[in-house]
Design an enzyme around this catalytic site. Structure first.
Site, PDB file in Angstrom:
ATOM      1  CB  ILE A  19      50.297  40.514  37.649  1.00  0.00           C
ATOM      2  CG1 ILE A  19      50.726  39.066  37.387  1.00  0.00           C
ATOM      3  CG2 ILE A  19      51.509  41.391  37.919  1.00  0.00           C
ATOM      4  CD1 ILE A  19      51.536  38.857  36.113  1.00  0.00           C
ATOM      5  CE1 TYR A 158      49.828  38.757  26.248  1.00  0.00           C
ATOM      6  CE2 TYR A 158      51.515  37.057  26.218  1.00  0.00           C
ATOM      7  CZ  TYR A 158      50.753  37.968  26.918  1.00  0.00           C
ATOM      8  OH  TYR A 158      50.917  38.105  28.278  1.00  0.00           O
TER       9      TYR A 158
END
Lengths: 251, 77
Positions: A19, A158
């Site tokens: 990304i 996470y």
């Protein structure tokens, strides 16, 4: 050649990742100067060379650091200071996907993830905003995950770290808005990047079927939103968390 | 400790706090003056950093509680 964005500089963390790199490409094409951060100097140099082939008129600087280490961000910004570039934007893409069942989480890994995803985001915003305040304008984009809102077995750390970005985004948007600084967060769904390269074909097809668009996302899908949020077109958008997930989030 | 440009520092205070130059004295203190609040402090830090081309340490930002203290802190850089 002077362009609309040639007096604006964007700092991208994790710029050699999926990304991060896709965002860097779009931002280079849009004429922004770039400060690329990554952990591997050689990879960053390759990224820089590639970007300069897309737009040779922009200035690109590179910074190498492991954001999971304590105290690196202050020294990183001392280098930013030396570049003498007017910092307008921050895109925090750096991250890693740590997967382990609750019973097997190691304390050192928990702290490493929280440092990498949460503490680094706070510190990056703290320092970057000081540059943005000088010009009374700026745009900060954090990269979260759909897991932050949905949860995922085996990704508790996470998910916890990424969901912290939601509160951070809203709080900073309130704190910095009067100074012309916007703060937003993008939440990618299942994007085909190195981060999820370990998923097998069957797992990928299952995830694909869960999306409304019946396809997995590409890094460019997320980068388009990041570029928009940094641009003047998003000038009245702040404190938002926007999913790029092909409709994965609805039950 | 190096000599600093006090006028430049005072200008940063005037601009950041939107106050009159006459109000910038050693006694000018954070949260004592109605215009020197946490938001103005943030702007002040940015003004000082830009004016002197420095990056202040976080401890110094927290310690910068008066104009007199600001002179001491900036002189360290």
């Amino acid at each position: 050649m002077q362009t609309l964005n040639s007096n604006k500089t964007i700092l991208i963390t994790g710029a050699s990742g999926g990304i991060g790199f896709a965002s860097a490409k779009l931002l280079a094409l849009a004429g922004y100067n770039l400060i690329l951060h990554g952990r591997n100097a050689d990879k960053l140099a390759e990224v820089k060379a590639q970007l300069l082939t897309t737009n040779s008129a922009i200035r690109i600087e590179c910074l190498t650091a492991d954001l999971a280490e304590l105290g690196v961000i202050a020294s990183l910004f001392k280098q930013v200071q030396q570049f003498k570039l007017p910092l307008y934007g921050l895109v925090h893409c750096a991250g890693s996907l740590y997967e382990a069942p609750l019973m097997m989480l190691k304390p050192a890994e928990i702290h490493q993830q929280l440092q990498l995803h949460v503490a680094s985001a706070i510190e990056l915003a703290q320092y970057a905003s000081r540059f943005m305040l000088r010009q009374k304008q700026g745009s900060i984009v954090f990269v979260s995950s759909v897991v932050a809102n949905q949860g995922a077995a085996g990704q508790s750390v996470y998910a916890a770290a990424k969901s912290a970005l939601s509160g951070l985004t809203k709080s900073l948007a309130k704190e910095l808005g009067a100074q012309g600084i916007r703060v937003n967060c993008v939440s990618p769904g299942f994007i085909q990047t190195e981060l999820v390269a370990h998923y097998n074909e069957q797992q990928q097809q299952a995830l694909q079927q869960q999306t409304m668009l019946k396809r997995l996302g590409q890094a460019d899908d997320v980068a388009e939103l990041i570029e928009f949020l940094l641009s003047d077109k998003a000038g009245y958008i702040t404190a938002q968390e926007i999913a790029v997930d092909g409709g994965l989030t609805l039950p | 400790m190096t000599e600093i440009n006090t006028d430049k520092l005072a200008e940063a205070f005037v601009s950041a706090l939107a106050i009159d130059a006459a109000e910038v004295t050693d006694e000018l203190a954070y949260s004592q003056h109605p215009k020197w609040d946490s938001t103005a402090h943030m702007v002040l830090v940015a003004e000082i950093e830009a004016a002197f081309d420095i990056m202040l340490d976080t401890d110094d930002i927290i310690d910068m509680s008066s104009f007199a203290k600001a002179k001491e802190i900036v002189a360290k850089y």
